[in-house]
Structures are given as C-alpha cells and as structure tokens.
Design a protein around this motif. Structure first.
Motif, PDB file in Angstrom:
ATOM      1  N   VAL A  61      35.218  22.741  -7.925  1.00  0.00           N
ATOM      2  CA  VAL A  61      34.973  22.624  -9.367  1.00  0.00           C
ATOM      3  C   VAL A  61      34.406  23.934  -9.909  1.00  0.00           C
ATOM      4  N   VAL A  62      35.079  24.477 -10.904  1.00  0.00           N
ATOM      5  CA  VAL A  62      34.537  25.580 -11.706  1.00  0.00           C
ATOM      6  C   VAL A  62      34.203  25.006 -13.073  1.00  0.00           C
ATOM      7  N   GLY A  63      32.978  25.187 -13.525  1.00  0.00           N
ATOM      8  CA  GLY A  63      32.570  24.691 -14.828  1.00  0.00           C
ATOM      9  C   GLY A  63      32.371  25.809 -15.821  1.00  0.00           C
ATOM     10  N   PHE A  64      31.807  25.436 -16.961  1.00  0.00           N
ATOM     11  CA  PHE A  64      31.445  26.397 -18.006  1.00  0.00           C
ATOM     12  C   PHE A  64      30.000  26.127 -18.378  1.00  0.00           C
ATOM     13  N   ASP A  65      29.220  27.180 -18.563  1.00  0.00           N
ATOM     14  CA  ASP A  65      27.792  26.999 -18.809  1.00  0.00           C
ATOM     15  C   ASP A  65      27.323  27.981 -19.866  1.00  0.00           C
ATOM     16  N   ASP A  66      26.653  27.450 -20.918  1.00  0.00           N
ATOM     17  CA  ASP A  66      26.079  28.331 -21.934  1.00  0.00           C
ATOM     18  C   ASP A  66      24.569  28.225 -21.988  1.00  0.00           C
ATOM     19  N   ALA A  67      23.978  27.562 -21.001  1.00  0.00           N
ATOM     20  CA  ALA A  67      22.520  27.530 -20.854  1.00  0.00           C
ATOM     21  C   ALA A  67      22.237  27.890 -19.389  1.00  0.00           C
ATOM     22  N   GLU A  68      21.536  27.061 -18.673  1.00  0.00           N
ATOM     23  CA  GLU A  68      21.360  27.275 -17.228  1.00  0.00           C
ATOM     24  C   GLU A  68      21.558  25.958 -16.491  1.00  0.00           C
ATOM     25  N   LEU A  69      22.490  25.162 -17.007  1.00  0.00           N
ATOM     26  CA  LEU A  69      22.758  23.862 -16.404  1.00  0.00           C
ATOM     27  C   LEU A  69      23.376  23.980 -15.017  1.00  0.00           C
ATOM     28  N   ARG A  70      24.025  25.111 -14.724  1.00  0.00           N
ATOM     29  CA  ARG A  70      24.662  25.286 -13.422  1.00  0.00           C
ATOM     30  C   ARG A  70      23.671  25.211 -12.274  1.00  0.00           C
ATOM     31  N   TYR A  71      22.393  25.518 -12.554  1.00  0.00           N
ATOM     32  CA  TYR A  71      21.364  25.463 -11.516  1.00  0.00           C
ATOM     33  C   TYR A  71      20.730  24.078 -11.407  1.00  0.00           C
ATOM     34  N   ALA A  72      21.006  23.208 -12.350  1.00  0.00           N
ATOM     35  CA  ALA A  72      20.333  21.908 -12.412  1.00  0.00           C
ATOM     36  C   ALA A  72      21.173  20.782 -11.834  1.00  0.00           C
ATOM     37  N   VAL A  73      22.317  21.107 -11.255  1.00  0.00           N
ATOM     38  CA  VAL A  73      23.196  20.086 -10.677  1.00  0.00           C
ATOM     39  C   VAL A  73      23.377  20.364  -9.188  1.00  0.00           C
ATOM     40  N   TYR A  74      23.885  19.335  -8.475  1.00  0.00           N
ATOM     41  CA  TYR A  74      24.176  19.508  -7.047  1.00  0.00           C
ATOM     42  C   TYR A  74      25.628  19.128  -6.803  1.00  0.00           C
ATOM     43  N   PRO A  75      26.353  20.027  -6.131  1.00  0.00           N
ATOM     44  CA  PRO A  75      25.954  21.379  -5.751  1.00  0.00           C
ATOM     45  C   PRO A  75      25.870  22.298  -6.975  1.00  0.00           C
ATOM     46  N   GLU A  76      25.096  23.399  -6.825  1.00  0.00           N
ATOM     47  CA  GLU A  76      25.030  24.347  -7.934  1.00  0.00           C
ATOM     48  C   GLU A  76      26.449  24.763  -8.311  1.00  0.00           C
ATOM     49  N   MET A  77      26.677  24.843  -9.600  1.00  0.00           N
ATOM     50  CA  MET A  77      28.051  24.893 -10.105  1.00  0.00           C
ATOM     51  C   MET A  77      28.553  26.316 -10.315  1.00  0.00           C
ATOM     52  N   THR A  78      29.648  26.653  -9.643  1.00  0.00           N
ATOM     53  CA  THR A  78      30.380  27.875  -9.937  1.00  0.00           C
ATOM     54  C   THR A  78      30.839  27.807 -11.393  1.00  0.00           C
ATOM     55  N   SER A  79      30.573  28.859 -12.167  1.00  0.00           N
ATOM     56  CA  SER A  79      30.754  28.721 -13.619  1.00  0.00           C
ATOM     57  C   SER A  79      31.186  30.016 -14.291  1.00  0.00           C
ATOM     58  N   VAL A  80      31.950  29.855 -15.361  1.00  0.00           N
ATOM     59  CA  VAL A  80      32.084  30.884 -16.389  1.00  0.00           C
ATOM     60  C   VAL A  80      30.893  30.703 -17.322  1.00  0.00           C
TER      61      VAL A  80
ATOM     62  N   THR B 214      31.687  37.015 -21.741  1.00  0.00           N
ATOM     63  CA  THR B 214      31.222  36.026 -20.783  1.00  0.00           C
ATOM     64  C   THR B 214      31.315  36.635 -19.387  1.00  0.00           C
ATOM     65  N   TRP B 215      30.784  35.915 -18.400  1.00  0.00           N
ATOM     66  CA  TRP B 215      30.865  36.411 -17.031  1.00  0.00           C
ATOM     67  C   TRP B 215      31.092  35.236 -16.082  1.00  0.00           C
ATOM     68  N   PHE B 216      31.466  35.554 -14.842  1.00  0.00           N
ATOM     69  CA  PHE B 216      31.795  34.533 -13.851  1.00  0.00           C
ATOM     70  C   PHE B 216      30.802  34.602 -12.698  1.00  0.00           C
ATOM     71  N   GLU B 217      30.248  33.443 -12.328  1.00  0.00           N
ATOM     72  CA  GLU B 217      29.298  33.351 -11.218  1.00  0.00           C
ATOM     73  C   GLU B 217      29.804  32.356 -10.177  1.00  0.00           C
ATOM     74  N   VAL B 218      29.745  32.764  -8.904  1.00  0.00           N
ATOM     75  CA  VAL B 218      30.137  31.883  -7.804  1.00  0.00           C
ATOM     76  C   VAL B 218      28.893  31.213  -7.232  1.00  0.00           C
ATOM     77  N   HIS B 219      28.935  29.876  -7.160  1.00  0.00           N
ATOM     78  CA  HIS B 219      27.854  29.107  -6.535  1.00  0.00           C
ATOM     79  C   HIS B 219      28.458  28.167  -5.488  1.00  0.00           C
ATOM     80  N   ASP B 220      27.988  26.947  -5.421  1.00  0.00           N
ATOM     81  CA  ASP B 220      28.315  26.092  -4.268  1.00  0.00           C
ATOM     82  C   ASP B 220      29.380  25.037  -4.538  1.00  0.00           C
TER      83      ASP B 220
END
Length: 346
Positions: free
Chosen positions: A267-286, A333-339
C-alpha cells in the motif's frame, strides 16, 4: 480605506446607488452594479457597520465542506500562523449558503466584513472561483490548479512524486497495481492519476481501467476499496491510494480482513499531515506539507491585498500596489518509503 462617498465619486453614481449595490438591492442596473463593485474591490472597501469586524480573511468552501479533513486543518493552521502579524482574523464560510439570492460574491464578502478569501474548491465548483476572480475580489484558490488568467492559486504538484511511488512498486516486482481516486474530481487527483499512468507507460505496463477504483475520501471509502480489491480475480498485489483518510481506512480494513500488508498487498498512501507515522505498518506515502501550503496561500493573498500590518488603533492599512494581478504558484510533494510496501511474494 475608501468610503461609500469615495466609491460614488469614482463610479460616477450617487451614494444611495452605491449603498443599494453593497446591500444587494435589486433596484440597480447591471451596468451601475458592475462599476460600483469594480471600484469597491480595487479600493479594498469593507463594510464597517457598528462593531462588525472588518479584519476577516475567509476560508471559503465553494462546494461541499471538507472541514474535518487533516488537510483542511493543516491549511488553516498555516494560514493562522501568518495572519496574526497583519491583524487579520480567520472566518470559515460556505459560499453557497452565505450568499443571498442574486447577490454578487463581492457584495457578500463586503457585507460580512471580509477583506480577502482563500477558496477551497473542486472541479464541479471551480466556476465559483472564476466568478469571484472576475469580480475582482482578492482571492486565492488553495489545493487546486485553475489555469486561467485572473485566477490566483497555490497547489502542490504531485504528479512526479506519484510517478516515483508507482515506480517503487514496479521495482518491487508488482505489475497488477491498482489506484484509488476520490469520487470528487479535482486537479490534485488528476495529477496523481497522470503520475500513475506515466510510471506504467515507462515500464510498458498497459493501463487497465479495472485497476482504477473510486471511493469517498473517508475511512469507510478505504474499507470499500479493500472489499473491492478482494473481489477481483486475479487480485492486485499493490495499490496507490490518493487520499489520506481513505488510505487509513484501507489499512484498518485490511487487518480486519486478514490481508497482510505488505505480504499480500503493498500500500502506498497520500499524506498531508503526519498520519503515515500513526498507523501500522507505517505507511509508504506521497507527502505534502499542508501547513506550508496554508501559510503560502495567505502570503499570496497578502501580496494581492498589498497590505502592511494593520494599525489596530486606527484600522488603516498602507497599500503598496494597485490592481489585482493573478499569482499562480506550485509547491512540490515528495515520496517516502516506510513499511507498508514490500517485494511481491512468489
């Protein structure tokens, strides 16, 4: 700040006519109405009745409100961080509800003591933004791109980062990659779809309409998405979800349905706050910075208004320029790889 008499003199009409226009009285010709509104906008007129505030900047919904979204909350935090120095207050407004019948948008804003507006819109209601701009009222569209002369906007260009996100999935061995878009069209989601298609084309993967899923931009939309993906045969092994709440809802539903992320579904999501760190697994996001976009939206509006900080004792401002020229800017925007993404399992 201009008075009713000043506007009347410049417009070549009586003060009574100016008053009728500003109060949306129908007993005024369209030509007189146009002249008065043009002069009022250029002179930055704002009604000052009794104790009514005339230091308002409005965050305006031109269509359905998305007030509860993380993006809108971040936008308003960013706007507020820049407004205090200039003595402005933030007002939230529904343009359709606040406007009286046959009232010009400029008249409505003036009646409410609003000096400038930041407009939140969609493709379906962008005509309202064009109308406000054509009336000459100081305004900036935020989070959307309207490529027309006279319309000022600030938005995040997410096409390239979306392309990199899908390239990342392809690099992990995925070929059946779905994309989830909002049911409401706007320029942001169009950019993300175009980035998705760019990455597929570069990898010689045909675009498959069946891989495009639309869902509401809310948690339940994410649950609907997962149920839809599970019904497909063969199933996608990866998905790019272009809205933050939809992505969070999808991760929650995946756990409920015993779908392993990323083992069964990347799953790659989209994040405009810091929600990617608040979910499990941490979300790979644009990612985009909603606070920075809001701050820049107010900065652009302030350029259009051409105000120096207000003197609260005298309630005056010193204009630096005349006229209202459109300002159109984009942020990256930028792309971050997480879990939440991984190599496709055999």
């Amino acid at each position: 700040m201009s008075s009713v008499r000043d506007i009347a003199k410049i417009s070549g009409v009586s003060a009574a006519t100016v008053s009728r226009v500003l109060n949306n009285d129908p007993r005024v010709s369209e030509d007189a109405r146009r002249k008065v509104l043009e002069v009022a906008n250029l002179s930055r007129y704002v009604a000052n009745v009794g104790k009514r505030s005339n230091t308002n900047i409005a965050f305006v919904y031109t269509g359905e409100s998305s007030l509860g979204s993380p993006f809108d909350a971040a936008l308003m935090r960013g706007m507020a961080s820049g407004m205090e120095e200039f003595g402005f207050d933030l007002m939230i407004l529904d343009a359709r509800r606040a406007r009286e019948r046959n009232e010009a948008y400029s008249s409505m804003f003036m009646r409410k003591g609003i000096r400038g507006a930041v407009l939140r819109t969609t493709a379906q209601t962008s005509s309202i933004c064009r109308q406000i701009a054509s009336e000459g009222f100081p305004s900036v569209v935020v989070g959307a791109r309207i490529d027309e002369d006279g319309v000022s906007y600030i938005y995040s260009d997410s096409r390239k980062a979306s392309e990199r996100a899908v390239e990342h999935l392809i690099g992990l061995g995925h070929r059946r990659i779905a994309i989830c878009l909002n049911i409401v069209d706007d320029s942001d989601h169009t950019d993300r779809l175009n980035g998705y298609r760019d990455a597929l084309a570069a990898a010689d993967i045909d675009f498959d309409e069946r891989m495009l899923v639309r869902a509401p931009a809310e948690r339940e939309g994410g649950a609907q998405l997962i149920r839809r993906l599970l019904s497909m045969s063969p199933r996608p092994t990866a998905v790019f979800i272009t809205d933050p709440y939809t992505a969070i809802g999808a991760l929650t539903e995946a756990r409920r349905a015993r779908v392993r992320v990323p083992g069964d579904l990347s799953v790659v999501g989209f994040d405009d706050a810091e929600l990617r760190y608040a979910v499990y697994p941490e979300m790979t996001s644009v990612c985009q910075d909603g606070v920075a976009i809001g701050r820049e939206a107010f900065s652009l509006l302030n350029e259009i208004l051409a105000f120096r900080p207000l003197d609260r004792a005298r309630d005056t401002e010193a204009p630096r320029t005349t006229g209202l020229e459109a300002i159109q800017r984009s942020m990256q925007t930028w792309f971050e790889v997480h879990d939440s993404t991984g190599r496709m399992e055999a």
